[in-house]
Design a protein around this motif. Structure first.
Motif, short mmCIF file in Angstrom:
data_model
loop_
_atom_site.label_atom_id
_atom_site.label_comp_id
_atom_site.label_asym_id
_atom_site.label_seq_id
_atom_site.Cartn_x
_atom_site.Cartn_y
_atom_site.Cartn_z
N GLU A 48 0.82 -1.21 0.00
CA GLU A 48 0.00 0.00 0.00
C GLU A 48 0.86 1.27 0.00
N SER A 57 -2.28 -7.10 -5.26
CA SER A 57 -3.23 -6.08 -5.68
C SER A 57 -4.36 -6.73 -6.47
N VAL A 102 0.74 2.32 -14.92
CA VAL A 102 1.46 2.63 -13.68
C VAL A 102 2.71 3.44 -13.98
N PHE A 119 -3.10 3.56 -9.41
CA PHE A 119 -3.58 2.83 -8.24
C PHE A 119 -4.69 3.62 -7.56
N THR A 120 -5.64 2.92 -6.96
CA THR A 120 -6.60 3.55 -6.05
C THR A 120 -6.83 2.60 -4.88
N GLY A 122 1.86 1.78 -3.56
CA GLY A 122 0.70 2.02 -4.39
C GLY A 122 0.14 3.42 -4.23
N GLU A 123 0.21 3.95 -3.01
CA GLU A 123 -0.29 5.30 -2.75
C GLU A 123 0.52 6.37 -3.49
N ILE A 144 5.10 -1.61 -13.54
CA ILE A 144 5.51 -1.44 -12.13
C ILE A 144 7.03 -1.52 -12.02
N PRO A 163 -4.65 -2.94 -2.92
CA PRO A 163 -4.83 -1.80 -3.82
C PRO A 163 -5.51 -2.26 -5.11
N THR A 201 1.29 -5.08 -17.04
CA THR A 201 1.17 -4.29 -15.82
C THR A 201 2.41 -4.48 -14.94
N ILE A 228 -5.34 -1.71 -9.10
CA ILE A 228 -4.59 -1.15 -10.23
C ILE A 228 -5.58 -0.99 -11.38
N TYR A 229 -5.95 0.26 -11.67
CA TYR A 229 -6.97 0.51 -12.69
C TYR A 229 -6.40 1.07 -13.99
#
Length: 608
Positions: free
Chosen positions: A498, A568, A532, A507-508, A501-502, A583, A526, A579, A528-529
């Motif tokens: 997290e 995630s 990244v 990320f949301t 990811g923040e 990252i 988290p 993805t 992942i939409y």
């Protein structure tokens, strides 16, 4: 057209079971208090599915700790060290197996296939005696029936139970738990007899090991087990459920040849090859429980695509033999999107948690039956279109960087020996240098500081000074212990995934998107939409601060890209590897900044 749910989250929408369990373990509440919370949760889950129109509602998927441990209790397979003397297994013995106690350790825990859930591994020996010692399955079936809900009792299948077991300590290495098959089947027969007597018309056996590459003798065990159970199962509809992957052709042939089995459940989200096996040959008169709604992710289903798949299957298995289902238990996803009051509205429209997936399953079943909810399907199509076209999903620069990767980019330019030589010249470490993994204990005070900073109750300066003081303590402790390569203790981090990811785009985070990891332990993955990237350095400030406090080398602590990916909820609109590359490229930038800031690349740790 019928609908079915493989299983449902146990913890409750706001982790009610977690808090009840921990209160009971701490001696702050009674067994009756715990059971009241559990009873209320089960009732609400069954009612929710019944109200949604689900026909085949599971029971005995609830658990105080783990479904495999529940099966161990049902079979009375309690290791000797817990001093169980027989009879119905009580909470004390059950939780001792799960968590250990003051005198004996817990049983081993390991990952449930490739999920982030963990199960308690049965410990078996040739001398293990089995007896019907937990009536949980029948009790929960009757409990639901008293509420007016006729359920499908779910049991971990006998063969998968044994294949997931291990030999107890001290047992000959040649021992195979599968050799105990004939010893556990009498207990299964007792359970089946009680369920039949109570009025059950269906029973579900979860046999997920069928998705593994099994040897011929292991496949033969399935044939032998269900042949032995055939008379006991007479008069019942029997569903064998598989999930998490394709069922290999040999396993498919074995499974669909079982004469005592009425229905087969397949994960058609991950099992594209299984879908082709079904289309190429499915036994006449049998039911197909088609797992088209993803039970492991949080994205809204593509209802139009799922409906097309189901319609193609309808022609193969028959309209009255096709049941719409989830790909696996919904315990691997978050509970209810309704509780996400602070989540971005656009992203929220793209999601479906367990409660929403129940509705999706029934909507598909109704559509197949000619009762399509056009408004619901239209809203789903609009949400999917919004997601595809949203500029926040796509970052052209990130995509170009990932596409430009070559094979040589996946290999280091220098040899290991060259890197070791350079590291030694720079750091002058002893032959066997000492270090620690990274994080130091997160104290109550640290959590308070982070919580107050997040709530804007303290200033950034106050927060920085508090974290700096903690890092200083950690550095001093390590120097006093003469540790060679230090860590800063990670006091600023809330979670190893997290935290990163923040600070990464794409990320949301949810407020209540909790998922059970094991026992009462829950995680909030988290989401992942989108593509990244790393807008700003994430760890450099704290690493440089820590390095300034000592002359010894300080490790830069980074969670690796594969761990971030696997911990995630990952976007499903592009391959996972893409993805992961994104990252990795973001982490690479962090490494470069750490190196520029005086933190040696050779001391960066990737947690994988």
């Amino acid at each position: 057209m019928a609908s079915h749910i493989v299983g449902y989250p146990r913890m409750g929408p706001k982790r009610e079971l977690k808090f009840a369990l921990e209160s009971f373990w701490d001696g702050k509440s009674s067994a009756e208090d715990l059971e009241k919370v559990a009873t209320d949760l089960r009732a609400s889950i069954w009612k929710q599915m019944a109200d949604a129109g689900i026909k085949y509602i599971p029971s005995n998927t609830f658990s105080y700790y783990d479904q495999v441990l529940d099966t161990t209790a049902m079979l009375g397979a309690v290791p000797d060290r817990y001093s169980w003397t027989g009879g119905e297994i009580n909470l004390s013995t059950y939780f001792s197996m799960a968590r250990g106690n003051a005198t004996v350790p817990a049983m081993e825990m390991t990952k449930w296939f490739d999920t982030n859930y963990h199960f308690i591994v049965p410990e078996l020996a040739p001398s293990t005696k089995f007896s019907y010692s937990s009536h949980k399955a029948i009790n929960e079936y009757k409990e639901a029936k008293a509420l007016g809900v006729d359920t499908v009792p779910v049991l971990v299948g006998p063969v998968s139970y044994l294949l997931l077991s291990k030999a107890a300590k001290g047992v000959e290495k040649s021992f195979s738990p599968l050799s105990l098959l004939s010893s556990i089947l009498p207990v299964y027969k007792e359970v089946i007899a009680e369920l039949k007597a109570a009025g059950a018309s269906w029973i579900q056996f979860d046999e997920p090991t069928l998705v593994k590459d099994l040897e011929s003798h292991q496949l033969s065990a399935f044939s032998a087990a269900y042949a032995e159970l055939e008379s006991a199962l007479s008069g019942l509809n029997v569903l064998v459920e598989t999930y998490f992957a394709d069922v290999p052709a040999d396993s498919y042939k074995t499974l669909t040849s079982l004469s005592s089995v009425t229905a087969y459940g397949f994960d058609l989200e991950r099992g594209t090859k299984t879908l082709e096996l079904v289309k190429s040959g499915f036994p006449a008169g049998k039911y197909l429980f088609a797992g088209v709604v993803d039970g492991r992710n949080i994205w809204a289903d593509d209802l139009a695509a799922s409906l097309a798949t189901l319609q193609s299957l309808e022609a193969v298995v028959g309209k009255d033999k096709l049941v719409v289902s989830t790909s696996c238990s919904l315990m691997h996803t978050a509970v209810d999107l309704v509780n996400e009051t602070k989540l971005d509205d656009e992203i929220k429209s793209w999601l479906a948690f367990a409660a929403q997936k129940v509705v999706e399953v029934n909507a598909l079943a109704k559509a197949l039956a000619g009762q399509k909810d056009e408004a619901y399907f239209a809203a789903n199509a609009a949400a999917l279109a919004s997601r595809r076209s949203s500029p926040r999903v796509t970052n052209e620069e990130v995509q170009k960087a990932a596409t430009a990767l070559k094979g040589s980019d996946h290999r280091r330019a220098t040899t290991v020996s060259a890197r070791l030589d350079a590291q030694q010249k720079k750091l002058n470490l002893p032959v066997l240098p000492t270090t620690t993994i990274g994080s130091f204990p997160q104290t109550v005070e640290l959590r308070r500081v982070r919580r107050e900073y997040k709530a804007k109750k303290i200033s950034e300066e106050e927060y920085t000074n508090a974290i700096k003081e903690e890092i200083s303590k950690v550095v001093k402790i390590q120097e006093e212990l003469d540790i060679d390569v230090l860590v800063h203790g990670e006091p600023e981090r809330n979670d190893m995934v997290e935290y990163f990811g923040e600070q990464l785009s794409g990320f949301t985070f949810t407020a209540n998107g909790w998922v059970q990891s094991y026992g009462s332990r829950c995680v909030k993955p988290p989401i992942i939409y989108g593509d990244v990237s790393r807008p700003n350095p994430m760890t450099v400030f704290w690493s440089k601060m820590a390095q300034s406090m000592t002359a010894r080398p300080m490790k830069g602590m980074l969670t690796g890209p594969v761990t971030i990916l696997n911990w995630s909820f990952v976007r499903n609109d592009q391959p996972r590897f893409e993805t992961c590359y994104q990252i990795a490229l973001a982490i690479k930038k962090e490494v470069e900044d750490l190196e520029a800031g005086g933190i040696q690349v050779g001391t960066v740790v990737f947690v994988i």
